[in-house]
Design a protein around this motif. Structure first.
Motif, PDB file in Angstrom:
ATOM      1  N   SER A  40       0.822  -1.213   0.000  1.00  0.00           N
ATOM      2  CA  SER A  40       0.000   0.000   0.000  1.00  0.00           C
ATOM      3  C   SER A  40       0.852   1.258   0.000  1.00  0.00           C
ATOM      4  O   SER A  40       1.962   1.269   0.535  1.00  0.00           O
ATOM      5  CB  SER A  40      -0.900   0.037   1.240  1.00  0.00           C
ATOM      6  N   VAL A  41       0.293   2.300  -0.571  1.00  0.00           N
ATOM      7  CA  VAL A  41       0.949   3.607  -0.585  1.00  0.00           C
ATOM      8  C   VAL A  41       0.250   4.517   0.425  1.00  0.00           C
ATOM      9  O   VAL A  41      -0.775   4.155   1.003  1.00  0.00           O
ATOM     10  CB  VAL A  41       0.938   4.227  -1.997  1.00  0.00           C
ATOM     11  N   ILE A  42       0.768   5.691   0.607  1.00  0.00           N
ATOM     12  CA  ILE A  42       0.199   6.656   1.551  1.00  0.00           C
ATOM     13  C   ILE A  42      -1.101   7.206   0.963  1.00  0.00           C
ATOM     14  O   ILE A  42      -1.136   7.662  -0.177  1.00  0.00           O
ATOM     15  CB  ILE A  42       1.190   7.802   1.814  1.00  0.00           C
ATOM     16  N   THR A  43      -2.166   7.174   1.768  1.00  0.00           N
ATOM     17  CA  THR A  43      -3.452   7.689   1.315  1.00  0.00           C
ATOM     18  C   THR A  43      -4.024   8.756   2.242  1.00  0.00           C
ATOM     19  O   THR A  43      -5.037   9.367   1.915  1.00  0.00           O
ATOM     20  CB  THR A  43      -4.484   6.554   1.163  1.00  0.00           C
ATOM     21  N   ASP A  44      -3.395   8.989   3.380  1.00  0.00           N
ATOM     22  CA  ASP A  44      -3.883  10.004   4.311  1.00  0.00           C
ATOM     23  C   ASP A  44      -3.574  11.394   3.752  1.00  0.00           C
ATOM     24  O   ASP A  44      -2.418  11.745   3.524  1.00  0.00           O
ATOM     25  CB  ASP A  44      -3.238   9.834   5.684  1.00  0.00           C
ATOM     26  N   ARG A  45      -4.601  12.161   3.533  1.00  0.00           N
ATOM     27  CA  ARG A  45      -4.442  13.459   2.876  1.00  0.00           C
ATOM     28  C   ARG A  45      -3.604  14.438   3.684  1.00  0.00           C
ATOM     29  O   ARG A  45      -2.797  15.176   3.113  1.00  0.00           O
ATOM     30  CB  ARG A  45      -5.807  14.051   2.545  1.00  0.00           C
ATOM     31  N   GLU A  46      -3.795  14.480   4.976  1.00  0.00           N
ATOM     32  CA  GLU A  46      -2.996  15.401   5.805  1.00  0.00           C
ATOM     33  C   GLU A  46      -1.515  15.033   5.769  1.00  0.00           C
ATOM     34  O   GLU A  46      -0.655  15.902   5.709  1.00  0.00           O
ATOM     35  CB  GLU A  46      -3.508  15.436   7.248  1.00  0.00           C
ATOM     36  N   THR A  47      -1.217  13.755   5.803  1.00  0.00           N
ATOM     37  CA  THR A  47       0.168  13.297   5.703  1.00  0.00           C
ATOM     38  C   THR A  47       0.764  13.730   4.368  1.00  0.00           C
ATOM     39  O   THR A  47       1.893  14.227   4.310  1.00  0.00           O
ATOM     40  CB  THR A  47       0.246  11.761   5.849  1.00  0.00           C
ATOM     41  N   LEU A  48       0.009  13.567   3.293  1.00  0.00           N
ATOM     42  CA  LEU A  48       0.490  13.941   1.961  1.00  0.00           C
ATOM     43  C   LEU A  48       0.702  15.450   1.852  1.00  0.00           C
ATOM     44  O   LEU A  48       1.667  15.904   1.232  1.00  0.00           O
ATOM     45  CB  LEU A  48      -0.482  13.459   0.881  1.00  0.00           C
ATOM     46  N   ARG A  49      -0.179  16.213   2.469  1.00  0.00           N
ATOM     47  CA  ARG A  49      -0.031  17.673   2.416  1.00  0.00           C
ATOM     48  C   ARG A  49       1.199  18.134   3.198  1.00  0.00           C
ATOM     49  O   ARG A  49       1.938  19.006   2.752  1.00  0.00           O
ATOM     50  CB  ARG A  49      -1.279  18.345   2.978  1.00  0.00           C
ATOM     51  N   LYS A  50       1.391  17.567   4.373  1.00  0.00           N
ATOM     52  CA  LYS A  50       2.497  18.001   5.235  1.00  0.00           C
ATOM     53  C   LYS A  50       3.852  17.522   4.740  1.00  0.00           C
ATOM     54  O   LYS A  50       4.858  18.199   4.909  1.00  0.00           O
ATOM     55  CB  LYS A  50       2.264  17.513   6.669  1.00  0.00           C
ATOM     56  N   ASP A  51       3.884  16.321   4.182  1.00  0.00           N
ATOM     57  CA  ASP A  51       5.135  15.737   3.697  1.00  0.00           C
ATOM     58  C   ASP A  51       4.881  15.096   2.338  1.00  0.00           C
ATOM     59  O   ASP A  51       4.649  13.893   2.243  1.00  0.00           O
ATOM     60  CB  ASP A  51       5.652  14.707   4.706  1.00  0.00           C
ATOM     61  N   PRO A  52       4.888  15.908   1.278  1.00  0.00           N
ATOM     62  CA  PRO A  52       4.542  15.399  -0.053  1.00  0.00           C
ATOM     63  C   PRO A  52       5.406  14.202  -0.463  1.00  0.00           C
ATOM     64  O   PRO A  52       6.591  14.143  -0.144  1.00  0.00           O
ATOM     65  CB  PRO A  52       4.801  16.593  -0.974  1.00  0.00           C
ATOM     66  N   PRO A  53       4.793  13.250  -1.173  1.00  0.00           N
ATOM     67  CA  PRO A  53       5.520  12.054  -1.602  1.00  0.00           C
ATOM     68  C   PRO A  53       6.449  12.356  -2.775  1.00  0.00           C
ATOM     69  O   PRO A  53       6.359  13.421  -3.398  1.00  0.00           O
ATOM     70  CB  PRO A  53       4.398  11.114  -2.032  1.00  0.00           C
ATOM     71  N   ASP A  54       7.301  11.407  -3.086  1.00  0.00           N
ATOM     72  CA  ASP A  54       8.143  11.514  -4.280  1.00  0.00           C
ATOM     73  C   ASP A  54       7.289  11.377  -5.540  1.00  0.00           C
ATOM     74  O   ASP A  54       7.532  12.032  -6.543  1.00  0.00           O
ATOM     75  CB  ASP A  54       9.209  10.412  -4.283  1.00  0.00           C
ATOM     76  N   ILE A  55       6.292  10.492  -5.468  1.00  0.00           N
ATOM     77  CA  ILE A  55       5.426  10.196  -6.602  1.00  0.00           C
ATOM     78  C   ILE A  55       3.979  10.345  -6.154  1.00  0.00           C
ATOM     79  O   ILE A  55       3.583   9.793  -5.122  1.00  0.00           O
ATOM     80  CB  ILE A  55       5.663   8.758  -7.124  1.00  0.00           C
ATOM     81  N   LEU A  56       3.202  11.086  -6.918  1.00  0.00           N
ATOM     82  CA  LEU A  56       1.792  11.270  -6.605  1.00  0.00           C
ATOM     83  C   LEU A  56       0.945  10.615  -7.683  1.00  0.00           C
ATOM     84  O   LEU A  56       1.114  10.890  -8.874  1.00  0.00           O
ATOM     85  CB  LEU A  56       1.454  12.762  -6.522  1.00  0.00           C
ATOM     86  N   LEU A  57       0.031   9.752  -7.263  1.00  0.00           N
ATOM     87  CA  LEU A  57      -0.922   9.092  -8.155  1.00  0.00           C
ATOM     88  C   LEU A  57      -2.281   9.762  -7.942  1.00  0.00           C
ATOM     89  O   LEU A  57      -2.728   9.906  -6.798  1.00  0.00           O
ATOM     90  CB  LEU A  57      -1.030   7.599  -7.831  1.00  0.00           C
ATOM     91  N   THR A  58      -2.925  10.168  -9.017  1.00  0.00           N
ATOM     92  CA  THR A  58      -4.206  10.862  -8.893  1.00  0.00           C
ATOM     93  C   THR A  58      -4.977  10.749 -10.197  1.00  0.00           C
ATOM     94  O   THR A  58      -4.596   9.996 -11.088  1.00  0.00           O
ATOM     95  CB  THR A  58      -3.980  12.345  -8.479  1.00  0.00           C
TER      96      THR A  58
END
Length: 185
Positions: free
Chosen positions: A96-114
């Motif tokens: 699994s990848v990161i799906t928590d929006r607050e986590t993604l906002r605070k510490d953006p991933p290397d790769i974003l899937l959307t």
């Protein structure tokens, strides 16, 4: 203007995903190795949330199985909410990848899937602009559009304009962004 473009055609199950998966992961690993450059380095746009979720598992598995990709972070930011409490995963797992929006906002991933509609929101909603705050002009290197053939007519025009807005927002230099599309049709 200003885009390097690659289009990958093939039948379903022919390995189109691997054609962009490994170069994207390799680029992110190298960029992180050169001083842990923050920001989103690759963006993968899917036409459907189900396809994005399925591909997210592939990203997680390849990262978990490949020592050279250790530490890479991938985020999935699509409509709807994950988990019983509305929160998603805050860390990567082997499947699994990161799906928590607050986590993604605070510490953006290397790769974003959307998907392209969510990308539009991520550029205009004030709370989601945090995703791009750590990006420098040359942070984002890859934009991949999976199932490119689904983006025809008005939807294709919307996507093209959206990618131009993204490039302008991040001040990406001309010719720097590598855009790839895949299609089984």
């Amino acid at each position: 203007g200003g885009f390097a473009t690659l289009l990958l055609y093939g039948i379903t199950g022919s390995g189109k995903t691997e054609c962009f998966l490994y170069p994207v992961l390799d680029h992110c690993a190298r960029a992180n190795g050169d001083g842990n450059k923050p920001g989103i380095k690759a963006l993968v746009i899917y036409p459907m949330n189900a396809l994005a979720a399925d591909q997210a598992r592939r990203f997680a598995q390849v990262i978990a199985e490949t020592p050279a990709f250790k530490g890479l972070r991938v985020g999935l930011f699509v409509g709807g909410r994950s988990g019983k409490d509305g929160r998603g995963l805050m860390t990567m797992t082997a499947t699994s990848v990161i799906t928590d929006r607050e986590t993604l906002r605070k510490d953006p991933p290397d790769i974003l899937l959307t998907n392209y509609k969510m990308l539009d929101y991520l550029l205009i909603r004030p709370k989601d602009r945090q995703l791009w705050a750590k990006n420098k002009a040359e942070s984002l290197r890859f934009v991949v559009v999976d199932e490119l053939h689904t983006f025809d007519g008005a939807q294709g025009t919307d996507l093209a304009l959206l990618l131009r807005r993204l490039r302008a927002r991040l001040q990406t230099p001309d010719g720097y962004l590598i855009c790839s599309g895949t299609s089984a049709t």
